[in-house]
Motif scaffolding. Sequence first.
Motif, short mmCIF file in Angstrom:
data_model
loop_
_atom_site.label_atom_id
_atom_site.label_comp_id
_atom_site.label_asym_id
_atom_site.label_seq_id
_atom_site.Cartn_x
_atom_site.Cartn_y
_atom_site.Cartn_z
N PRO A 107 0.81 -1.23 0.00
CA PRO A 107 0.00 0.00 0.00
C PRO A 107 0.84 1.27 0.00
O PRO A 107 0.50 2.24 -0.67
CB PRO A 107 -0.83 -0.11 1.28
CG PRO A 107 -0.89 -1.57 1.57
CD PRO A 107 0.40 -2.15 1.05
N GLY A 108 1.94 1.34 0.73
CA GLY A 108 2.79 2.52 0.75
C GLY A 108 3.45 2.76 -0.60
O GLY A 108 3.57 3.89 -1.06
N GLU A 109 3.88 1.68 -1.25
CA GLU A 109 4.50 1.80 -2.57
C GLU A 109 3.48 2.23 -3.61
O GLU A 109 3.80 2.98 -4.53
CB GLU A 109 5.12 0.47 -2.98
CG GLU A 109 6.31 0.06 -2.14
CD GLU A 109 6.81 -1.32 -2.50
OE1 GLU A 109 6.23 -1.94 -3.40
OE2 GLU A 109 7.78 -1.77 -1.86
N ARG A 110 2.25 1.76 -3.48
CA ARG A 110 1.20 2.11 -4.42
C ARG A 110 0.92 3.61 -4.38
O ARG A 110 0.79 4.26 -5.41
CB ARG A 110 -0.07 1.31 -4.10
CG ARG A 110 -0.94 1.09 -5.30
CD ARG A 110 -2.13 0.21 -4.99
NE ARG A 110 -1.72 -1.13 -4.56
CZ ARG A 110 -2.27 -1.79 -3.56
NH1 ARG A 110 -3.26 -1.26 -2.89
NH2 ARG A 110 -1.86 -2.98 -3.23
N ALA A 111 0.84 4.19 -3.16
CA ALA A 111 0.59 5.62 -3.02
C ALA A 111 1.76 6.42 -3.57
O ALA A 111 1.57 7.44 -4.23
CB ALA A 111 0.33 5.96 -1.56
N ALA A 112 2.99 5.98 -3.32
CA ALA A 112 4.17 6.68 -3.81
C ALA A 112 4.24 6.65 -5.33
O ALA A 112 4.59 7.63 -5.97
CB ALA A 112 5.43 6.08 -3.20
N SER A 113 3.88 5.50 -5.93
CA SER A 113 3.93 5.42 -7.39
C SER A 113 2.85 6.29 -8.02
O SER A 113 3.05 6.88 -9.06
CB SER A 113 3.79 3.97 -7.85
OG SER A 113 2.49 3.48 -7.58
N ARG A 114 1.68 6.41 -7.38
CA ARG A 114 0.64 7.30 -7.89
C ARG A 114 1.09 8.75 -7.82
O ARG A 114 0.88 9.53 -8.73
CB ARG A 114 -0.65 7.12 -7.09
CG ARG A 114 -1.44 5.93 -7.51
CD ARG A 114 -2.85 5.99 -6.93
NE ARG A 114 -3.31 4.64 -6.73
CZ ARG A 114 -3.92 4.20 -5.66
NH1 ARG A 114 -4.18 5.00 -4.66
NH2 ARG A 114 -4.30 2.95 -5.57
N ALA A 115 1.73 9.13 -6.70
CA ALA A 115 2.19 10.51 -6.53
C ALA A 115 3.27 10.84 -7.54
O ALA A 115 3.26 11.91 -8.16
CB ALA A 115 2.70 10.72 -5.11
#
Length: 139
Positions: A107-115
């Motif tokens: 989940p943390g990586e998913r948010a960072a990749s979206r940003a």
Amino acid sequence: MIHLLLESAPVGGSTTGIVEYLTIFVLAAFVGIEVVSKVPSILHTPLMSGSNAIHGIVLVGALTIMGEAHGTAQVVLGFLAIFLATLNVVGGFVVTDRMLEMFKAKPGERAASRASGAQVAKADDAAPPTPSEPSGGAA
């Protein structure tokens, strides 16, 4: 185990069937080792899924044969076959699930990749368009 195989030999004492079965088993083990050692790591998960389907069929076969078992040796071997086939199916699905979890983003990586994707998109919008080169080749 060998004692049970020898008990199932014909009355005359011929062990030709046992030798043939053991030969086939040893050859199958060598072929299996060679085939599995040549599989690239990228194909491991699909191969495990196919193997799970095959072991499900082995489990159904073991249950069918166990239903026809007569005598202590057949019941014990049938139970052992069912136990090992079940263990193989469950273990295969656990390993496949763990392999597939490696490919999921946290989940943390998913948010960072979206940003970071949104920042790249904004940078692309802010950059002036570059003129395209005329088609037709160089002079």
